[in-house]
Write a protein that holds these residues in place. Structure first.
Motif, PDB file in Angstrom:
ATOM      1  N   THR A 425       0.832  -1.206   0.000  1.00 16.18           N
ATOM      2  CA  THR A 425       0.000   0.000   0.000  1.00 16.18           C
ATOM      3  C   THR A 425       0.863   1.250   0.000  1.00 16.18           C
ATOM      4  O   THR A 425       1.727   1.411   0.867  1.00 16.18           O
ATOM      5  N   THR A 475      -1.420  -1.233  -4.034  1.00 20.32           N
ATOM      6  CA  THR A 475      -2.564  -0.324  -3.954  1.00 20.32           C
ATOM      7  C   THR A 475      -2.060   1.084  -3.692  1.00 20.32           C
ATOM      8  O   THR A 475      -1.266   1.296  -2.770  1.00 20.32           O
ATOM      9  N   LYS A 477      -3.243   4.692  -2.558  1.00 24.08           N
ATOM     10  CA  LYS A 477      -4.356   5.420  -1.953  1.00 24.08           C
ATOM     11  C   LYS A 477      -4.025   6.906  -1.929  1.00 24.08           C
ATOM     12  O   LYS A 477      -2.922   7.281  -1.498  1.00 24.08           O
ATOM     13  N   ALA A 495      -0.195   2.343   5.871  1.00 24.80           N
ATOM     14  CA  ALA A 495       0.493   2.232   4.571  1.00 24.80           C
ATOM     15  C   ALA A 495       1.864   1.614   4.760  1.00 24.80           C
ATOM     16  O   ALA A 495       2.414   1.614   5.858  1.00 24.80           O
TER      17      ALA A 495
END
Ligand code: GLC
Length: 736
Positions: A425, A475, A477, A495
């Motif tokens: 992330t 991912t 974000k 994260a």
């Protein structure tokens, strides 16, 4: 019968003669002859009109800055009554709507109007395409010059300039007020990012490359600006009085202009400011004796914006506008960027000629240069463009924009966090993470940068770039609202890495002057909050200059990436660097100060009891791989020193390496920089690859301006033992 045949003969002869082009209209005639023929046909009013340049918003008829449809009354008053020969689109002065085809139709309309005048002299239309054709929505926005300077790549600058010139001409514009040849000697200056950095040699190479590229196809004129000394303001602020010793003027500020002129620059724009208490627009010494007498410039000198009137209103060296016009035209300005009140300028200059204050010979000299410029660009034969050409040519060159942005990016700090190794992330946040206005900076659609979402140029933000290039399973974000510190902290906790994209709001010229070089406090808070989570933090900076941060900022960040003002594909390029697709090779084209108190701070300081240490030195830049340098050998050839050495990539990643060469002089009768850039090259190597390189250093780069305090003699190379430093290796050369 005889009478009829005679009349017929006379009619035929007259018809034949009438159908023949006049000499100035005949492209088979020598250019100088055509210019002389046309000049001989012109009235004084028509000549003065050629020396007048008006901003195009004036012809839209409403307020001086309002954009809108062309106004018939003002078209006639400017182009016919005042015989104005040049128009410009100052920053943001675009047709409505603002797209390539509309630009083409707009400039064609103006050109048709001008060609309908008595002698049919075409307009020359200028604009500031300083990082792509940046006034036009849909054109590629390239990195601003300060970022291109960090790439140390003249070929890249030339490639961008060729591409920009095509876009400019395709929209019916013939004159680019670029490149800036001023040096960025003080980052407090709002125009620092328009320069190619602080060093005369790096700037000279890149200015010359830009001029070559812009003029490569012979369809537009380049402008080296702003002659001279603009970047050395005494307070660091825009257009502040500048005091430059003759020696410094010659060995530091002249070289980039000389390089641009040697590269064939067709025009020069004068500096709005003053040098040693003389406004440049009133300096015959600078605009004629130095620029033409020493540098051999033969093209057109155009004023900067309204700068003749500013001799009265700002510099206070003229009591009246008439005095100012006389001073400036006699000093060497050929064309006045008025840019609004054409009446008063044309009327005043005509009266000055009639009164003998300005000679008609001086007018003829200026108009000859202007007509020569127009004919050189083929405007008499090829004055128009087409909407189809504009639409077909002006589009975002994503590949070149991406390569340029990536080549400029400079890795300032890295504890190994970069390149990202497929984190699950990535949290992206910060004011510049999804803001094209901050990513592109000033001189983008609007003078002060993008001002309206209604005219948003295409581009890829950092958020978009990271998302588009994310590997499988990663991912990305984006936390847009970062006002809630707890929310920021929570997001960072979750994260694997936090990317914080900070930056300056866009600015141009004096609006960008800064006496702090600081970013808003809330931007620093973001970094601190993210760092407090213990999650690695990567800071990306969109800025037109070095910024001053508190000590804990640099400690809080695991990596810091300087992306400058990277343009349309900035987000893609940042992603390329963070993911490791592109191994950063940018090197700072300026010294990065620890504090504003150190300014002005350039690496080429003269020897002294204490030389302030910058936070990051000129030429600083990290890589994801390692390079080693082999033995350095120096060979004195005729007129140059050839430096031979080998570079090897001993790391695990391909990468490019910029190799600068710094000169250390022996003791000389005058002081000289402790070290000075005298050459550079760049090489790209795969892991394990090695390459033998040679850098040729012309002996003239070892020169100094001899003489006492006020000397302005030509630079001289003195014999002695000089040391050349290449990546910390010094090699001595004895110059006879
Ligand atoms: C500006 C700038 C100059 C620019 C001109 C036209 O004030 O100083 O760089 O070319 O006006 O926009």
């Amino acid at each position: 019968m005889a009478v009829i045949s005679t009349c017929v003969m006379v009619w035929l002869v007259l018809t034949y003669a009438w159908a023949q082009p006049l000499p100035y209209q005949d492209p088979t005639q020598p250019l100088a002859a055509r210019v002389a023929d046309l000049l001989g046909r012109m009235t004084l009013a028509e000549k003065v009109g050629q020396m007048t340049q008006v901003n195009v918003t004036r012809l839209m008829g409403r307020g001086e800055w309002d954009r809108g449809p062309l106004n018939e009354y003002w078209l006639r008053r400017i182009l016919i009554d005042n015989h104005v020969g040049s128009l410009l689109s100052g920053g943001g002065a675009a047709p409505v709507p603002n797209h390539p085809a509309a630009w083409a139709e707009f400039t064609n309309t103006l050109q048709r109007y001008a060609l309908d005048s008595r002698l049919g002299i075409p307009l020359i239309y200028g604009t500031d395409a300083v990082h792509g054709h940046n006034n036009v929505v849909g054109a590629t926005i390239y990195p601003h010059n300060i970022g291109l300077a960090a790439a140390w790549d003249p070929a890249l600058v030339e490639e961008i300039a060729v591409r920009t010139a095509r876009d400019v001409r395709a929209t019916g514009i013939h004159w680019n007020f670029a490149p800036v040849a001023d040096l960025g000697r003080d980052p407090r200056w709002g125009r620092f990012y328009e320069t190619f950095g602080e060093d005369p040699l790096l700037a000279s190479e890149l200015v010359a490359a830009s001029v070559r590229g812009l003029q490569a196809e012979g369809r537009i004129a380049a402008t080296v600006k702003h002659f001279i000394g603009y970047g050395q303001a005494s307070t660091g602020l825009d257009r502040a009085p500048t005091f430059i010793p003759p020696r410094t003027l010659r060995d530091t500020h002249l070289p980039p202009f000389a390089a641009g002129i040697q590269a064939g620059a067709l025009t020069v724009m004068a500096n709005s400011g003053s040098v040693n208490a003389v406004p440049v627009h009133a300096s015959h010494y600078l605009l004629t004796e130095v620029l033409r007498g020493e540098l051999g410039f033969t093209g057109v000198v155009v004023s900067d914006w309204n700068d003749i009137e500013k001799l009265v209103t700002v510099h206070r060296v003229a009591a009246t506008f008439a005095d100012a016009v006389a001073m400036s035209i006699n000093a060497g300005v050929d064309m006045y960027m008025v840019p609004h009140d054409a009446d008063s300028f044309t009327r005043t200059l005509i009266e000055l000629v009639e009164d003998g204050v300005v000679t008609e010979a001086r007018i003829d000299e200026a108009v000859t240069r202007i007509l020569t410029l127009k004919m050189t660009l083929g405007l008499f034969e090829d004055p128009f463009t087409t909407a189809a050409e504009a639409t077909g040519i002006v589009e975002v060159d994503r590949d070149l924009a991406r390569r340029a942005a990536a080549a400029s990016i400079t890795l300032l700090e890295n504890d190994g966090t970069l390149p990202l190794e497929s984190p699950a992330t990535i949290l992206v946040m910060g004011p510049a993470a999804a803001d094209l206005a901050m990513q592109m900076g000033g001189w983008t659609i609007g003078w002060q940068g993008i001002e309206s979402r209604a005219e948003m140029p295409p581009g890829v933000t950092v958020v978009q770039g990271l998302q588009a290039s994310a590997a499988e399973g990663v991912t990305v974000k984006h936390l847009q609202d970062t006002r809630d510190t707890a929310a920021v902290r929570a997001a960072a906790d979750e994260a694997d890495v936090v990317v914080v994209v900070l930056g300056e709001a866009p600015y141009a010229e004096g609006y960008g002057d800064s006496t702090s070089l600081a970013l808003p406090a809330e931007q620093l808070t973001l970094v601190r909050t993210a760092a407090a989570s213990g999650t690695p933090v990567v800071v990306v900076l969109f800025a037109g200059r070095p910024l001053v941060f508190p000590e804990d900022f640099w400690q809080a960040a695991n990596a810091v990436v300087m992306a400058y003002l990277p343009g349309s594909e900035g987000g893609t390029a940042v992603a390329d660097v963070l993911y490791g697709t592109h191994n950063p090779a940018g090197r700072l084209p300026f010294a990065w100060p620890r504090s504003v108190g150190q300014l002005p701070l350039t690496y080429d300081a003269l020897p002294g009891p204490q030389t302030p240490e910058p936070l990051l030195p000129f030429g600083h830049g990290l890589s994801y791989t390692r390079f080693t340098l082999g033995r350095v050998e120096a060979e004195l050839t005729s007129g140059a020193i050839a430096l031979h050495f080998e570079v090897a990539n001993t790391g695990e990643r391909s990468g490019s390496k910029v190799v600068p060469v710094f000169l250390e002089r022996p003791p000389l009768p005058v002081m000289a920089p402790v070290r000075q850039l005298v050459g550079f090259t760049r090489v790209t190597l795969n892991p394990g690859e090695r390459q033998r390189l040679t850098i040729n250093i012309p002996l003239k780069r070892l020169s100094v301006v001899l003489g006492d305090v006020l000397s302005d003699t030509a630079p001289t190379v003195l014999p002695g033992v000089y040391t050349l430093h290449v990546e910390g290796v010094g090699v001595r050369v004895t110059v006879p």
